[in-house]
Each structure stands twice: as structure tokens, then as C-alpha cells.
Write an enzyme that holds these catalytic residues in place. Structure first.
Site, mmCIF file in Angstrom:
data_model
loop_
_atom_site.group_PDB
_atom_site.id
_atom_site.type_symbol
_atom_site.label_atom_id
_atom_site.label_comp_id
_atom_site.label_asym_id
_atom_site.label_seq_id
_atom_site.Cartn_x
_atom_site.Cartn_y
_atom_site.Cartn_z
ATOM 1 C CE LYS A 165 -8.633 -2.455 1.832
ATOM 2 N NZ LYS A 165 -7.345 -3.149 2.191
ATOM 3 C CE1 TYR A 205 -4.231 -1.635 -2.300
ATOM 4 C CE2 TYR A 205 -5.986 -2.567 -3.276
ATOM 5 C CZ TYR A 205 -5.217 -2.065 -2.028
ATOM 6 O OH TYR A 205 -6.243 -1.888 -1.043
ATOM 7 C CG ASN A 237 -6.969 -4.369 5.776
ATOM 8 O OD1 ASN A 237 -7.568 -4.110 4.722
ATOM 9 N ND2 ASN A 237 -5.690 -3.929 5.847
ATOM 10 C CG HIS A 295 -7.017 2.225 0.588
ATOM 11 N ND1 HIS A 295 -5.688 1.738 0.454
ATOM 12 C CD2 HIS A 295 -7.137 3.470 -0.118
ATOM 13 C CE1 HIS A 295 -4.877 2.709 -0.068
ATOM 14 N NE2 HIS A 295 -5.608 3.675 -0.295
ATOM 15 C CD GLU A 308 -4.065 5.606 -2.725
ATOM 16 O OE1 GLU A 308 -3.043 4.693 -2.587
ATOM 17 O OE2 GLU A 308 -4.867 5.960 -1.670
HETATM 18 P P1 ATP Z 1 -4.177 0.476 2.796
HETATM 19 O O1 ATP Z 1 -2.984 0.653 1.731
HETATM 20 O O2 ATP Z 1 -5.206 -0.622 2.192
HETATM 21 O O3 ATP Z 1 -4.687 1.606 3.453
HETATM 22 P P2 ATP Z 1 -1.998 -0.247 4.499
HETATM 23 O O4 ATP Z 1 -1.321 0.939 3.974
HETATM 24 O O5 ATP Z 1 -2.292 -0.214 5.912
HETATM 25 O O6 ATP Z 1 -3.294 -0.378 4.127
HETATM 26 P P3 ATP Z 1 -0.272 -1.812 2.644
HETATM 27 O O7 ATP Z 1 1.096 -2.278 3.397
HETATM 28 O O8 ATP Z 1 -0.373 -0.554 2.015
HETATM 29 O O9 ATP Z 1 -1.393 -1.401 3.909
HETATM 30 O O10 ATP Z 1 -0.995 -2.876 2.100
HETATM 31 C C1 ATP Z 1 -2.144 -2.591 1.146
HETATM 32 C C2 ATP Z 1 -3.191 -3.659 1.586
HETATM 33 O O11 ATP Z 1 -2.601 -4.808 0.930
HETATM 34 C C3 ATP Z 1 -3.397 -4.025 2.946
HETATM 35 O O12 ATP Z 1 -4.451 -3.131 3.393
HETATM 36 C C4 ATP Z 1 -4.029 -5.423 2.840
HETATM 37 O O13 ATP Z 1 -5.364 -5.445 2.422
HETATM 38 C C5 ATP Z 1 -3.143 -6.028 1.804
HETATM 39 N N1 ATP Z 1 -1.821 -6.676 2.611
HETATM 40 C C6 ATP Z 1 -0.843 -6.071 3.197
HETATM 41 N N2 ATP Z 1 -0.096 -6.881 3.651
HETATM 42 C C7 ATP Z 1 -0.585 -8.256 3.376
HETATM 43 C C8 ATP Z 1 -0.073 -9.433 3.861
HETATM 44 N N3 ATP Z 1 0.846 -9.822 4.467
HETATM 45 N N4 ATP Z 1 -0.998 -10.369 3.327
HETATM 46 C C9 ATP Z 1 -1.935 -10.186 2.624
HETATM 47 N N5 ATP Z 1 -2.389 -8.941 2.300
HETATM 48 C C10 ATP Z 1 -1.805 -7.843 2.643
HETATM 49 MG MG MG Z 2 -1.192 1.523 1.842
#
Ligand code: ATP
Ligand code: MG
Length: 137
Positions: free
Chosen positions: A9, A49, A112, A115, A126
Site C-alpha cells: 500500500k 474495495y 497497514n 493487502h 482481485e
Molecule cells: P486486506 O483486505 O487489506 O488484506 P484485511 O482482510 O486484513 O486486509 P479487511 O477487513 O478486508 O482487512 O479491510 C480491508 C482494509 O480496510 C484493511 O486492510 C484496512 O486498510 C482497512 N480497514 C479495515 N478495518 C478498518 C477500520 N476499522 N478502520 C479503518 N480502516 C480499516
Molecule cells: Mg480483506
């Protein structure tokens, strides 16, 4: 062979950890089957997303994801979807295990660093969002 989509990211690219993230994948025996750097528009980030569009953080997340260049990769290996998620660590760096990418480099639950696709079907959609079959080696 299983495939997954990995994204470094904008915060990961800004911190200069592209090489470190790739090293962790390669050290784990994961093969990089495709890779490119690009910057998403906010509309393109919204498309990627789309499953999160009702979530309260959607607008902030898509603004962040379009705030600078990203590196997108196709990773390949046995069980690579789950193994990549282990290497990444929990979504929230506060919950991430020691030695994971997010524990070591993430600054918040949103910013974070990486992804990774969460299941075979999402991996397929994706990967297709960013790569044609011809670009995957
Ligand atoms: P990714 O899909 O990016 O691999 P993930 O599967 O661990 O991560 P998801 O729940 O799919 O997490 O959320 C997608 C992304 O949205 C997260 O990686 C993060 O960048 C963002 N995100 C998730 N939860 C929050 C939150 N509570 N507040 C802000 N951003 C969030
Ligand atoms: Mg995810």
C-alpha cells in the site's frame, strides 16, 4: 498452484519497505508470478474495495489507497492465500503477531502496509482487477 493478490500500500512504498516485503515472501518460498507499480485513482480504489462500500471507513480507505504509488503482485505457491495472510499479520497492527509485516511496519488499522486476498474466489477477482493472463508468468 494457488495464487493470491498482494498489494504494498502507499504507506509501505513511502516507508521504503518494498524490498523488505518482497524478501519476506521470497524467504518463505513464495514465487512472484507478476508485479507492477501504479497509482490508483480514488474511483479505481473504490472499485477494488467495492465489498467495503457500506463500511464507515470506506471513503478514508479509498482516499488513502489512491494517495501514492502501490506495488501489486501475484504470489504463487501451495496454500499461498493463508501463508501470505500469516506473513502480513492481523489487520490491526496492535493485534498482529511479532515478526509479521504489519507488526513491524504498520501505523494503524487503515495504514497497514499490505493487502492480501482472503479466499480463492476473491483472489481470482482481485488478480483480474490488475493483471491480464499474459502478464502472469
Ligand atoms: P486486506 O483486505 O487489506 O488484506 P484485511 O482482510 O486484513 O486486509 P479487511 O477487513 O478486508 O482487512 O479491510 C480491508 C482494509 O480496510 C484493511 O486492510 C484496512 O486498510 C482497512 N480497514 C479495515 N478495518 C478498518 C477500520 N476499522 N478502520 C479503518 N480502516 C480499516
Ligand atoms: Mg480483506
Amino acid at each position: 498452484m494457488e495464487r493470491t493478490l498482494s498489494i504494498i500500500k502507499p504507506d509501505g512504498v513511502r516507508q521504503g519497505v518494498i524490498g523488505e516485503v518482497i524478501r519476506r515472501f521470497e524467504s518463505a518460498g513464495i514465487r512472484i508470478a507478476a508485479m507492477k507499480m501504479l497509482q490508483l485513482t480514488q474511483a479505481e480504489a473504490e472499485g477494488f474495495y467495492a465489498v467495503h462500500r457500506e463500511r464507515p471507513f470506506f471513503e478514508s480507505l479509498t482516499r488513502f489507497m489512491s494517495s501514492g504509488p502501490i506495488v501489486v503482485m501475484v504470489l504463487e505457491g501451495d496454500g499461498v492465500i493463508a501463508r501470505n495472510r500469516e506473513i502480513m499479520g492481523a489487520t490491526n497492527p496492535k493485534d498482529a503477531a511479532p515478526g509479521t509485516i504489519r507488526k513491524d511496519f504498520a501505523s494503524s488499522v487503515e495504514q497497514n502496509v499490505v493487502h492480501g486476498s482472503d479466499a480463492p474466489e476473491t483472489a481470482r477477482t482481485e488478480i483480474a482487477y490488475f493483471f491480464s493472463e499474459m502478464e502472469i508468468c
